[in-house]
Structures are given as C-alpha cells and as structure tokens.
Write a protein that holds these residues in place. Structure first.
Motif, PDB file in Angstrom:
ATOM      1  N   LEU A 196     -17.688  -0.921   2.493  1.00 61.08           N
ATOM      2  CA  LEU A 196     -18.785  -0.637   3.254  1.00 61.08           C
ATOM      3  C   LEU A 196     -19.575   0.891   2.437  1.00 61.08           C
ATOM      4  N   ASP A 197     -18.781   1.496   1.631  1.00 64.88           N
ATOM      5  CA  ASP A 197     -19.449   2.536   0.858  1.00 64.88           C
ATOM      6  C   ASP A 197     -20.157   1.871  -0.209  1.00 64.88           C
ATOM      7  N   TYR A 198     -20.086   0.617  -0.584  1.00 67.59           N
ATOM      8  CA  TYR A 198     -21.283   0.033  -1.355  1.00 67.59           C
ATOM      9  C   TYR A 198     -22.476  -0.503  -0.651  1.00 67.59           C
ATOM     10  N   ILE A 207     -13.563   6.042  -1.149  1.00 62.88           N
ATOM     11  CA  ILE A 207     -13.972   4.465  -1.083  1.00 62.88           C
ATOM     12  C   ILE A 207     -12.485   3.621  -0.335  1.00 62.88           C
ATOM     13  N   ARG A 208     -11.525   4.254  -0.896  1.00 64.94           N
ATOM     14  CA  ARG A 208     -10.127   3.423  -0.120  1.00 64.94           C
ATOM     15  C   ARG A 208      -9.863   3.843   1.231  1.00 64.94           C
ATOM     16  N   ALA A 209     -10.131   5.341   1.356  1.00 67.55           N
ATOM     17  CA  ALA A 209     -10.103   5.514   2.842  1.00 67.55           C
ATOM     18  C   ALA A 209     -10.932   4.710   3.874  1.00 67.55           C
ATOM     19  N   THR A 210     -12.153   4.476   3.280  1.00 61.09           N
ATOM     20  CA  THR A 210     -13.120   3.643   4.095  1.00 61.09           C
ATOM     21  C   THR A 210     -12.712   2.243   4.396  1.00 61.09           C
ATOM     22  N   ASP A 211     -12.094   1.731   3.133  1.00 60.93           N
ATOM     23  CA  ASP A 211     -11.459   0.214   3.406  1.00 60.93           C
ATOM     24  C   ASP A 211     -10.494   0.022   4.343  1.00 60.93           C
ATOM     25  N   ILE A 212      -9.600   1.485   4.292  1.00 60.54           N
ATOM     26  CA  ILE A 212      -8.282   1.178   5.070  1.00 60.54           C
ATOM     27  C   ILE A 212      -8.682   1.742   6.697  1.00 60.54           C
ATOM     28  N   TYR A 213      -9.578   2.648   6.698  1.00 60.90           N
ATOM     29  CA  TYR A 213     -10.235   2.883   7.890  1.00 60.90           C
ATOM     30  C   TYR A 213     -10.605   1.694   8.948  1.00 60.90           C
ATOM     31  N   HIS A 214     -11.360   0.627   8.014  1.00 59.64           N
ATOM     32  CA  HIS A 214     -11.905  -0.301   8.874  1.00 59.64           C
ATOM     33  C   HIS A 214     -11.113  -1.645   9.110  1.00 59.64           C
ATOM     34  N   ALA A 248     -11.198  -9.503  -2.946  1.00 59.65           N
ATOM     35  CA  ALA A 248     -11.224 -10.586  -1.900  1.00 59.65           C
ATOM     36  C   ALA A 248     -10.654  -9.820  -0.761  1.00 59.65           C
ATOM     37  N   ALA A 249      -9.697  -9.009  -0.935  1.00 53.89           N
ATOM     38  CA  ALA A 249      -9.049  -8.277   0.213  1.00 53.89           C
ATOM     39  C   ALA A 249     -10.138  -7.189   0.807  1.00 53.89           C
ATOM     40  N   ILE A 250     -11.145  -6.993   0.212  1.00 57.96           N
ATOM     41  CA  ILE A 250     -12.292  -6.156   0.855  1.00 57.96           C
ATOM     42  C   ILE A 250     -12.999  -6.835   1.775  1.00 57.96           C
ATOM     43  N   ARG A 251     -13.340  -8.297   1.307  1.00 60.33           N
ATOM     44  CA  ARG A 251     -14.193  -9.170   2.093  1.00 60.33           C
ATOM     45  C   ARG A 251     -13.330  -9.847   3.176  1.00 60.33           C
ATOM     46  N   ALA A 252     -11.972 -10.046   3.042  1.00 61.48           N
ATOM     47  CA  ALA A 252     -11.215 -10.797   3.788  1.00 61.48           C
ATOM     48  C   ALA A 252     -10.922 -10.159   4.976  1.00 61.48           C
ATOM     49  N   LYS A 253     -11.203 -10.906   6.313  1.00 64.29           N
ATOM     50  CA  LYS A 253     -10.515 -10.398   7.652  1.00 64.29           C
ATOM     51  C   LYS A 253      -9.363 -10.808   8.204  1.00 64.29           C
ATOM     52  N   ASP A 254      -8.595 -11.911   7.458  1.00 68.36           N
ATOM     53  CA  ASP A 254      -7.440 -12.311   7.807  1.00 68.36           C
ATOM     54  C   ASP A 254      -6.675 -12.900   6.351  1.00 68.36           C
ATOM     55  N   ASP A 304     -26.559  20.209 -11.291  1.00 67.70           N
ATOM     56  CA  ASP A 304     -26.423  18.993 -12.211  1.00 67.70           C
ATOM     57  C   ASP A 304     -25.428  17.986 -11.432  1.00 67.70           C
ATOM     58  N   VAL A 305     -24.746  18.185 -10.605  1.00 67.37           N
ATOM     59  CA  VAL A 305     -23.812  17.587  -9.810  1.00 67.37           C
ATOM     60  C   VAL A 305     -24.416  16.180  -9.426  1.00 67.37           C
ATOM     61  N   PRO A 306     -23.969  14.816  -9.562  1.00 67.94           N
ATOM     62  CA  PRO A 306     -24.415  13.932  -9.286  1.00 67.94           C
ATOM     63  C   PRO A 306     -24.669  13.866  -7.617  1.00 67.94           C
ATOM     64  N   ILE A 307     -25.865  13.458  -7.068  1.00 64.93           N
ATOM     65  CA  ILE A 307     -26.086  13.299  -5.845  1.00 64.93           C
ATOM     66  C   ILE A 307     -26.390  11.732  -5.480  1.00 64.93           C
ATOM     67  N   LEU A 308     -25.300  11.486  -4.705  1.00 65.54           N
ATOM     68  CA  LEU A 308     -25.127   9.927  -4.451  1.00 65.54           C
ATOM     69  C   LEU A 308     -25.714   9.620  -3.082  1.00 65.54           C
ATOM     70  N   THR A 309     -26.747   8.944  -3.095  1.00 68.75           N
ATOM     71  CA  THR A 309     -27.247   8.250  -1.835  1.00 68.75           C
ATOM     72  C   THR A 309     -26.987   6.825  -1.805  1.00 68.75           C
ATOM     73  N   ASN A 310     -26.771   6.051  -3.114  1.00 64.16           N
ATOM     74  CA  ASN A 310     -26.428   4.852  -3.239  1.00 64.16           C
ATOM     75  C   ASN A 310     -25.271   4.537  -4.341  1.00 64.16           C
ATOM     76  N   ILE A 311     -24.147   4.370  -4.215  1.00 56.70           N
ATOM     77  CA  ILE A 311     -23.104   4.784  -5.049  1.00 56.70           C
ATOM     78  C   ILE A 311     -23.230   3.389  -5.961  1.00 56.70           C
ATOM     79  N   ASN A 312     -23.722   2.411  -5.666  1.00 52.65           N
ATOM     80  CA  ASN A 312     -23.847   1.348  -6.573  1.00 52.65           C
ATOM     81  C   ASN A 312     -24.664   1.939  -7.893  1.00 52.65           C
ATOM     82  N   LYS A 313     -25.362   2.943  -7.642  1.00 51.99           N
ATOM     83  CA  LYS A 313     -26.054   3.154  -9.069  1.00 51.99           C
ATOM     84  C   LYS A 313     -25.084   4.293  -9.987  1.00 51.99           C
ATOM     85  N   PHE A 314     -23.974   4.635  -9.479  1.00 47.59           N
ATOM     86  CA  PHE A 314     -23.163   5.509  -9.922  1.00 47.59           C
ATOM     87  C   PHE A 314     -21.616   5.089 -10.465  1.00 47.59           C
TER      88      PHE A 314
END
Lengths: 413, 413
Positions: A400-402, A383-390, B290-296, A359-369
């Motif tokens: 990018l997760d979205y 999601i935060r980790a991805t934003d910081i990573y990039h 905005a911070a997620i889209r912004a690059k500077d 029953d655990v949600p299977i996320l292939t597109n997180i926008n739907k969740f």
C-alpha cells in the motif's frame, strides 16, 4: 479553522507529536487551543504510522488516521518513522522532535500534559540532560535497591529538585513524554519553542465514557465491544466519527497478530532473537521458552514480564520481533525523509515552504524515490510494517505504501 | 504379525522409507509383502516428521503417524530429519538411505513402485550415477530447448537406454523415488539390498475412493471434507482408523499456515529471503512481490509458478521459508542421530541391536542429549518444525519434542 494569514504568509507554524489512535475531542482541543494561544497559521502533526508506542498496532492504518487528523484541523500529517514510533519514550520523542526541527518551518512544539507547569518540566529536562551529583547518586542507589529504572529516576528527580510539588507524577505517560520533548529540544539546540496545553478531561488510560473528553484507550475499548457505542457518545468531531463508522477496514488489535508473533519467535534461534532491538542479557532465552509455552499474546507477555521488564517494554520488544527491527541505533538525521500522509490547502503551502528550507526528501509518492528506499533502512521498515499490518485485513493487501497517495482534503470539497 | 525368529535372533531386517500421511492399506500391503518375500524378522521405517516432501504439513503430527505405523505392523519408526524430509526427491532419498545404512542393522530396503522391474530401475540409477555421453548430450540439448529438468532427464534416459519400455513414466513420483533410493545405495556403496514391491491399486494422486487401496491424497481429501467418510470406507486397518476418528488433534493442511508464510516473507528483505534453501537467481524478488499481492497460499504459489519452477518445488521452497531452513548443504553422516518415534517389542530388540552396531546417538528422550541438540542444526530444525507445526493446534503447545516419549505398543497391551 479561521487562521490568521499574516498577509498571506505562513508566519507561525505549530508542530504536534501524535498517534491519533483515534483522533478525539482531547486532540481537537489541543489543536484549537494551541492555534489560539500562539496565534498560529498552521499545524503540522508528526504521527505514528501503523504501529504505536505502546508496542501495539494502531486501530486503523496511517492513512485513515491521517485523514481524521486533517478533518480535526491539522493541516499537514507527516509519518513518524516506525523505528521511532515503536521506541522507548526517549527515542520516540527524539525522533519526532528531530523530524519537526528538520522541516525548518516549525516554530512551536505544542504538547499536552496533565501537569501544566512548563518551567518545572524544563527544569527536569535540564537535570536529565546535565545530571547533577545528588541526582546521579540517588539514581544509582535506588537502582541498586532493585527499583525499576522509571521509578528510580522519578525518585532521583524529586531528590535533586526538592522544590517539585509532590503531586508531579513522573510515571504519567504524558509527563514523561513532555520531559522527553524538552530534552530533545535542548539536545538539538533547537529554535523550536515548547508550548504546553493542559490536558482536558480524562487521563490517558481512564476507561470512563461519560465525558466529552474520553481517552483514546476508552474509545478503542468501546469500539471493539460494540461499534455502535460510538454513535451514542460525543467523543470526537462528527466527520471523524463517520470515518470510524463507515470504514471497511477491520479495526486492528495486538491479538490479531498473536499467531504471527508466536511464529516469529518459534521460527528463530536465540541467536536470531538477540539481533532484535532491546533483546539482550539473556532475554532471548526467556522469550523463546515463553513462546513455546504460550498459546496467546497475553500468556506470552505474562511469562516474560518481571520486575526488570515492564509490560510496555515487553510489548515494544515483541513488536520489534514482529516487525524485524534489528538492534541498530539510528538517528533521524542520518536517514531523514518526510513521508507525507495527508494535507489540506494550508498543508500544501507548508510543504512548499518546507521545500525552500530543507534538503530532506519530501515523499508524497514513494515510487519516485526508489533510490531513497533502497538506501534507507527506516523507510524500508515503514513499508514492511504496512505490509505486515494489513495481513489482518480482509484482502491482506500489501504494497500500500506504493499505491496510496496522501489524503488531500481539497479533492473531497 | 507372525515373524520367524530364526532362533531368537533378528537375522533379517527390512528398511522402509515412508511418510504414512496417513498409513493405509497400500502401506500395510507393502509391509506384509516385504516380510513375506524376504522372510524377514523386523521392519524399520524411516518416516518424515511433521512436514512432508510435497512441502506441506503432515495431516497429523509425527507421534500420531508413528503410532499408526506400529499398529500397521512396522516394528520401529525413526524420524527422517526435517531437512531431508522437505527436500527434493534426490536429497530426501539420500538422507533416508544414509540413515538406514547408518543403523548397521538393515539388510533390505523395500520400496513400492508402479513399475516393478527392479533391474531396469537399477540400470537407470547406474546411468544417473555414471552418465554416459549420449545421456549427457541429450540432457543438455533438451534443457537448451527449454524442457524442465525432470522432462529433459526423462527424455535423456529413454535416449540413452533405448531398450526401456516406453510405458516407464519417469515422472511418476514413486518411480523417481525408487531410482533415487537405488542411486543413493550405489553412491554409498551400501550393503543394503533393494527390494521392490509392486504398488497395489490406485496411483499416488488418484482421487477415487472405491477400492481397498485408496491413495493417501484421496483419504486426506475425504477426511477434510467429512471425517465420517472414513467410517464408510475400508481404506486402512481398523486400529488406525480409530486413531484418526478419535484423535483430538486438529488435522493440518498448508492453508492453516498461509498467514504465517505470508508474514514470514513480508517480514524479510530480499537479502534475508535469499538465505533460505533453494531461493536464488532472483527468485527472492519474485517471492517477495508475490507475497505482497497474495491473500492466500494458492494465489501466492500461482504468482511464483513458472515453467522453470514447478508447483511442488515452490511448495518446498515456501516450506523452507516457513521453517527457516537456511541454504546450507548438510549430509546425514555429519549430523547423524536416530530420533526414535515409536516401537513395539521387536522394535526394542532392533534398537538393542543398533546399539551394538553404531556410534550414532539413539534418541528416545532428547532431554538426555542436550549436547547433541546444541551442536546439531538438523535436530534443532526438527524441534523448531514441531513448535511451528503445533501453532495450528488448539493449545498451540510447543516444546513437544522435549515432552513426548516414543509410542511404545507394549504399554498399551
């Protein structure tokens, strides 16, 4: 891969816990050997996302590494939530095993180890789950003498299980992880059967490049030194090497985050710092004063390091600060989701099978969740980790997760 | 400076509110003209620390700029706490005037303005402190029409005081600040007398370099373009130009902090963001996306900007995020301290006089005031701001507030 389809059904599915940082011949061997040993129909890898268990960023983001895994013969890659991926070996293994168990479709957990006597590792796992008196006494005595916890535990294990070969080195990271997987299976009372594949070639941190089985550490080091070195060695399947050579991604390393980490610490009070995972017992003061003196990541760690806090533990704690991982205990079962990163045709069929068994949600597109995101601190952390990573990438692209869909091998055929 | 000592006593002391970013001929003129007009014995400047009211880092740190001020004829430089220095004009002026008032030794507040009719500015200040009905009606009607607050207020002032010359532009930053100083004096019921010096030469943001009175904005721009341009223009006293040309400090600008600001936002939840000063009414969502889209930095501000939020206001809000300024209302009187940054011989005598007239701690060495630091969120913020400011410097040296002593002109004689 030539799977045996058992008349069209996925009868036997293997689970692997991985980082693939990056995927190399040792990983390829483990996948192929497991399939062969177990006569399996499919392989599911639970893989760390953008940050790995040593407390560092992965060399490439989770989508690139998940594609590598699929091109290396894995059928389905599911993200290990960042919370577990950046935890101690115990929490890392527990999160990953709970995730594999929750799929309801995994029959075997295959893991690699330098030490290939599964029954001995099981004995150790049982001892740690139900500690005997000799074990506990030796553990507390050696801790009192000032040994670090890993060393004290290793000594107590050898004391409690005198029949162990002295060559079993409990400090080897793959031995520790193997024992932790077995512990987690026991504690979960899981039906998943462990399967051990003896690790080929060079050890985890071996820097040598002269072998078909070069360690991930050595590959990363060579790549940072000169990406062209990759073309000269035969360290990974060709298709994966091509990904590494052709990607526009900027290979990541902890030094790229050192200003952010110094900033994250300097902008906090000791009270704020002590809200971060594993920051306690006055460590917050030590971290803050180190960050004020330090001018880079290395000098920061050097100033915090002590007998009590190993370097890896400090790396993980600093990662907790970078990613704002608060000091809360989470279990996978309370916040479960399957974040799908990549699959091939067989992987798609595994997902279909999962849908019937969980029953655990299977996320292939997180926008739907969106509702899952709003209520799930672990997914928010991913999601935060991805934003910081990039932030270290050229376009600093967030969100990018979205935007990213799982890598689908079929769409490239 | 040839002060008149009135028989050895400091009879008349002038206070100036400043940023000196950097100190230039316009500032020199204001100091000298005020002394001459008022026949004064000493000048105390309250100066912004490492970050200024436009929401940006100062070009050089507070100690370098305080030395410039002393070499430009100021006798004593006291830091305006970061909390006020990075606030709206109203809070900035209120904090600075309260500080000058609390010294107990300042007789006159001198400020520069393009508009030199003090009695008119006083009239406006009185109107704003005790708004009349015509003023309030026009203010609320124009706000309803969608005018920004500054424009609506300017319209309401002209409506309520029809005798005002139409040339009085309430949007000029020095006019706004002047009115705010006068308001603060009124509200404090202070005995300090305001004194207005007509601003010489170029306006605040005038980019022209062909004048003895070049604006600080133009000087910074020229310096960033090519530091050698400084040698060609006569924009500031020689001793100050030498400081700028010879410093090993890396001149600071907001772009040096853009990764930290993007990181600070991306690492927070909307809930965490809404704890920052002036982040409310859903602005937290806008900033985060905005911070997620912004690059500077520029694209970040562009994406947040709206009719409602002017660019300067956004700059200040982003500065609040960078420095972790929480959404608390502080008054100087509740957390008062005088952080001494620089002095000359006369400045030392002013400090002596202050010691007799105030109970507020006078900090020349904060190490002796650990108890003040521990209980004072404003002083903690100043220290944090210094540590963050220096992350852009070569050695990233933190803890300078504990290490630096005030600049003492005598020790250079």
């Amino acid at each position: 891969m030539n799977f045996q389809y058992h008349g069209g059904f996925l009868v036997k599915i293997i689970g692997i816990v991985s980082e693939y940082n990056p995927f190399h011949n040792g990983h390829l061997y483990q996948v192929q050997k497991s399939i062969q040993d177990l006569n399996a129909d499919g392989v599911v890898a639970v893989m760390s996302g953008n940050f790995v268990q040593r407390g560092f960023p992965a060399i490439f983001n989770k989508w690139i590494r998940a594609e590598m895994a699929i091109r290396g013969g894995v059928n389905l890659v599911i993200e290990l939530p960042t919370y577990f991926a950046t935890s101690s070996a115990e929490q890392f293994a527990k999160g990953a095993v709970e995730l594999l168990d929750a799929t309801g479709v995994v029959d075997h957990l295959s893991f690699g180890s330098e030490y290939d006597d599964l029954s001995t590792l099981k004995q150790i796992a049982e001892l740690l789950v139900s500690p005997t008196e000799p074990f506990q006494e030796m553990l507390s005595s050696t801790l009192k003498l000032g040994l670090s916890f890993p060393s004290a535990r290793a000594a107590a294990i050898h004391h409690a299980l005198p029949e162990l070969q002295s060559k079993l080195d409990m400090n080897q990271s793959n031995v520790i992880l193997g024992v932790e997987y077995l512990k987690a299976l026991l504690q979960l009372n899981s039906e998943i059967q462990p399967h051990l594949v003896k690790r080929q070639g060079n050890a985890y941190h071996d820097p040598s490049l002269n072998s078909p089985y070069v360690s991930a550490t050595a590959i990363r080091r060579a790549y940072f030194e000169d990406a062209k070195l990759l073309s000269e060695g035969e360290w990974m399947p060709n298709a994966i090497r091509e990904i590494m050579l052709n990607t526009t991604a900027h290979a990541n390393r902890i030094e790229h985050f050192e200003d952010m980490i110094l900033y994250a610490i300097r902008s906090k009070t000791t009270e704020g710092l002590s809200k971060i995972r594993d920051v306690n017992e006055g460590l917050e003061n030590k971290i803050l004063s180190a960050a004020i003196r330090a001018k880079d990541y290395k000098s920061l760690v050097d100033q915090i390091k002590s007998k009590r806090y190993t370097m890896t533990r400090i790396n993980r704690i600093l990662m907790g600060i970078l990613l704002q991982i608060e000091d809360e205990q989470y279990a996978f079962s309370d916040h479960a989701y399957f974040r799908i990163l990549a699959f091939d045709e067989t992987g798609k069929r595994i997902i279909k099978k999962m849908k019937k068994s969980t029953d655990v949600p299977i996320l292939t597109n997180i926008n739907k969740f969106r509702n899952v995101i709003d209520s799930n601190p672990l997914l928010q952390l991913d999601i935060r980790a991805t934003d910081i990573y990039h932030l270290t990438q050229r376009d600093k692209n967030g969100g990018l997760d979205y935007l990213k869909r799982p890598f689908d091998l079929d769409s490239f055929k």
